[in-house]
Design a protein around this motif. Sequence first.
Motif, mmCIF file in Angstrom:
data_model
loop_
_atom_site.group_PDB
_atom_site.id
_atom_site.type_symbol
_atom_site.label_atom_id
_atom_site.label_comp_id
_atom_site.label_asym_id
_atom_site.label_seq_id
_atom_site.Cartn_x
_atom_site.Cartn_y
_atom_site.Cartn_z
ATOM 1 N N ARG A 195 67.871 153.867 81.511
ATOM 2 C CA ARG A 195 68.650 153.067 82.458
ATOM 3 C C ARG A 195 69.740 153.907 83.120
ATOM 4 N NH1 ARG A 195 65.496 148.805 83.453
ATOM 5 N NH2 ARG A 195 64.786 147.867 81.529
ATOM 6 N N ASP A 196 70.121 154.998 82.466
ATOM 7 C CA ASP A 196 71.141 155.862 83.049
ATOM 8 C C ASP A 196 70.526 156.903 83.973
ATOM 9 O OD1 ASP A 196 73.659 154.957 81.710
ATOM 10 O OD2 ASP A 196 72.466 155.374 79.943
ATOM 11 N N ARG A 220 77.854 150.572 81.652
ATOM 12 C CA ARG A 220 76.768 150.286 82.595
ATOM 13 C C ARG A 220 76.363 148.812 82.522
ATOM 14 N NH1 ARG A 220 71.648 149.695 81.499
ATOM 15 N NH2 ARG A 220 71.723 150.780 79.509
ATOM 16 N N LEU A 221 76.271 148.280 81.293
ATOM 17 C CA LEU A 221 75.818 146.894 81.143
ATOM 18 C C LEU A 221 76.854 145.904 81.678
ATOM 19 C CD1 LEU A 221 74.212 147.179 77.613
ATOM 20 C CD2 LEU A 221 73.008 146.635 79.726
ATOM 21 N N LYS A 222 78.125 146.266 81.550
ATOM 22 C CA LYS A 222 79.146 145.367 82.093
ATOM 23 C C LYS A 222 79.101 145.372 83.622
ATOM 24 C CE LYS A 222 83.187 144.891 79.530
ATOM 25 N NZ LYS A 222 84.387 145.471 78.919
ATOM 26 N N GLU A 223 78.817 146.530 84.183
ATOM 27 C CA GLU A 223 78.765 146.628 85.648
ATOM 28 C C GLU A 223 77.506 145.956 86.206
ATOM 29 O OE1 GLU A 223 81.244 150.826 85.872
ATOM 30 O OE2 GLU A 223 79.114 150.808 86.340
ATOM 31 N N THR A 224 76.395 146.194 85.539
ATOM 32 C CA THR A 224 75.135 145.601 86.014
ATOM 33 C C THR A 224 74.401 144.953 84.834
ATOM 34 O OG1 THR A 224 74.095 147.738 85.715
ATOM 35 C CG2 THR A 224 74.736 147.179 87.952
ATOM 36 N N PRO A 225 74.865 143.780 84.419
ATOM 37 C CA PRO A 225 74.221 143.148 83.254
ATOM 38 C C PRO A 225 72.809 142.665 83.600
ATOM 39 C CG PRO A 225 75.867 141.697 84.216
ATOM 40 C CD PRO A 225 75.940 142.985 84.967
ATOM 41 N N PRO A 226 71.944 142.598 82.588
ATOM 42 C CA PRO A 226 70.627 141.995 82.822
ATOM 43 C C PRO A 226 70.808 140.537 83.260
ATOM 44 C CG PRO A 226 70.707 143.120 80.701
ATOM 45 C CD PRO A 226 72.102 143.080 81.218
ATOM 46 N N ALA A 227 69.759 139.969 83.836
ATOM 47 C CA ALA A 227 69.850 138.597 84.358
ATOM 48 C C ALA A 227 70.230 137.605 83.256
ATOM 49 C CB ALA A 227 68.505 138.206 84.958
ATOM 50 N N SER A 239 76.352 152.471 76.387
ATOM 51 C CA SER A 239 75.775 151.656 77.469
ATOM 52 C C SER A 239 76.702 150.528 77.919
ATOM 53 C CB SER A 239 74.460 151.015 77.003
ATOM 54 O OG SER A 239 73.515 151.986 76.698
ATOM 55 N N GLU A 267 66.084 143.663 77.394
ATOM 56 C CA GLU A 267 65.803 143.586 78.830
ATOM 57 C C GLU A 267 64.347 143.212 79.096
ATOM 58 O OE1 GLU A 267 67.611 146.652 81.306
ATOM 59 O OE2 GLU A 267 69.015 147.065 79.686
#
Lengths: 295, 519
Positions: free
Chosen positions: A256-257, B263-270, B260, B247
């Motif tokens: 993902r990165d 990244r997950l906070k910025e673009t969390p899964p649906a 992670s 995911e």
Amino acid sequence: MSEQALIERQPRERIGKAGRVLRRILREPLGAFGLALVVIVVLSALFADVLTNYPPTKLAPADRFAPASLQHLLGTDHLGRDLFSRVLHGGRIALAIALGATGLSLIGGIVLGLIAGYGPRWLDNLMLLLFDAIKSFPTVMLALTLVTLTGPSLLAVLIVVVLVNVPGYARIIRTQTLVLKSAEHVMAARSMGASTARILTVHILPNVIGPILILASMDIPVVVAIEAGLSFLGLGVRPPLPSWGAILNDGFVNIRDSYWIVVAGGLPIILTTLGFTFLGETLRDVFDPRLKRRE
Amino acid sequence: MTKAANINMTRRGVLAGAGALSLASLIYSTKRSQAAGSVLRVRSYGDIQTLDPAFRLAAPEGDITNVIFAGLVVATPGDSWGWKPMAVEKIEQLDPLTIAFKLRDNIGFTDGFGQMTAEDVKFSIERLADPANKSPYAGDWATLKEVEVKDKLSGIIHLSKAFAPLWTSTLPTPSSTILSKRAVTEAGGKLGVKPVAQSGPYLLKEWTPKQRTVLVRNPDWKYEQGGYDEIHVHPIEDEKTAELGYEAGDLDYTWTSVSSIKRLKETPPADTVVVEKPSLAFVWLGMNQIAAPFDNPDLRRAVQYGVDRKAVVDAAYFGAAATSTGIIAPGLIGHREKNLYEYDPDKARELVNKAGASGVTVTLDILNKAERLSAAQVVQANLQDIGINVEIKQNDSGTFWTLGSKQNPYYKKLQMVLSRFSMQPDPSWATEWYTTSQIGEWNWEQFSSEEFDKLVTEGKIELDPAKRDVMYKKMQDLMEESGCYVFLTHEVTGVMYRKSVAAGLKPNGEPCFADFKPA
């Protein structure tokens, strides 16, 4: 023709035969493609230190996940290591294991196959039982068991590959030895008092080794895949040594990165597998055209 | 000729039939599972190896024993640490040495082991505290005198001395779990992975090693009900792998890797909630002081000077976690402000040479997880820089968590280990594992200090927070001075779950399975 002329002619004949084989490989599109891939992989592994300035284990966390650029041709991984350098040096390890393990398997398979085929019936049966027993273990399970006992290492990978391949080679050699055992030239040698060792090495071995060499060349990508698979699972080459499987694993956990780590780890495995497979199949066709006609 | 004789049994036909049968059974099992009611799919970071609360190996086992066996009390979810009654109707501290309890009247054990009684409470607590039983958690009841049975449901817990962590890291943990006296005795004194006499809001229905543990609602549990009919616990060691599983839609709740979180906070899964929680856990690099070459104190000190902790933590967690100063997290009594030995590679090289160990090769055992491997590789590079070669050995959780156990002969050969312990909100829970009596259990570095052991005992019975603060700081100083430890980080905890789930999480992000509800 004088003896001197004969001696001089032999190497030339060999060169001529090798040239003919090469020409026939190059005439086949897949063969030429396979050979090109193999040459690229081998040369890039051999000249890895020349082709890149970055040591494959040099950490630079500040540069992690850098995309492909002129500075880093394949980008960097999660620890900022140059992926191009790791892929090239990883190729060195993959090929060393593939060639080393295949070579050892060949030696083991030939020796055991000759013994099984030429030895007494009871020994043949016993060895067949042993070969079948080893073959019955799934490769991954065998690898996991061995690595649990010995710990992950290059040696463990080597042992796994040799253990897995030897029975296959030995069976082929054994079958051909059984046929040749009662061939006229072998019986003649025996009646003239030739020792068992001489019969095996001079009269049988040269006649059985051809097919197995082709088989071995086609096994190289399998070994590359086994090494990569074990390293992917953390059971093969130990960090920080670069291995295609380990790079693939780094890519998998960080996909993902950055997606390019997976590409950098996966591409050489695919290309090497394709290269050796195409080359091996073309060699098989060249040496045994009957197979091609049957297809 | 009969009709049956006309059946054409080709190999292809058999294969097709087998395929169709497999597909049908898969559809059937999925339908059956859906028909059974609501299912929560959670990830745990390790598989169960025992379901005996007295001998649990890691937090994932505690998460399960907490719901299949009733404890006296249980931790509550939320942003502050607390507890609520579970098996008790009432529990109160009458004085610093006396705790009275009364059990709820109708808590039953499964498998025909009858009703839970005060006799079971006495048995369970005294069993865990009895040194003869060698429970690694005996320290949770270090000052227990006895449990007195007053009547069928009531009793009194008598302590010989006041016990500071009683209401924080003893009672609301699996150390207060009540087992059936008869069941445990009949099982030979210890439970394995097949639980008997379950008593909690859920029952363990099925355990497939390395795949999943299925918990189902206990129909006989009369009190606060869990939010789901079934909870499927999937052991996935690596957080990054768990993230991919989440995911892909295979999980409803998981911890994320620290690296992670951003990244997950910025673009969390649906349809996902991503939460960052402060962690009390601690990660450290340990050296076994009885195993050569680390039996040389100079070499241990060299490693302490030679490891750039900030680089290790930054590389492993992508800058999301801070370095630590010990094993007690900020905010807790005993948290230290700084380490005694900071990164100094020149001094480290001097010590390596003094120890005559330049070029020595040592083994570093780690759990096979992405972040640990990253951290280990930075340690490897740091130590190579001072003349120590490190071979990294990755272990799966089943192997890793037994490396330092007396049952495993390797515990004497173990050289370096990168480890992480989870933590309860009392400093005594951090220091407990490094006493001399824990050698061969959890004290893998085989650190041994009489002063430390004495302070561990005294720290539990000291009720003055200021005095405790001094004691726990001293304990960490002693650990670091021994050379056995390089303290790395407390991490942070990243959690993500579906918006359709109201997650029951402790302040540090650990799950309370029974408190998960549909949102």
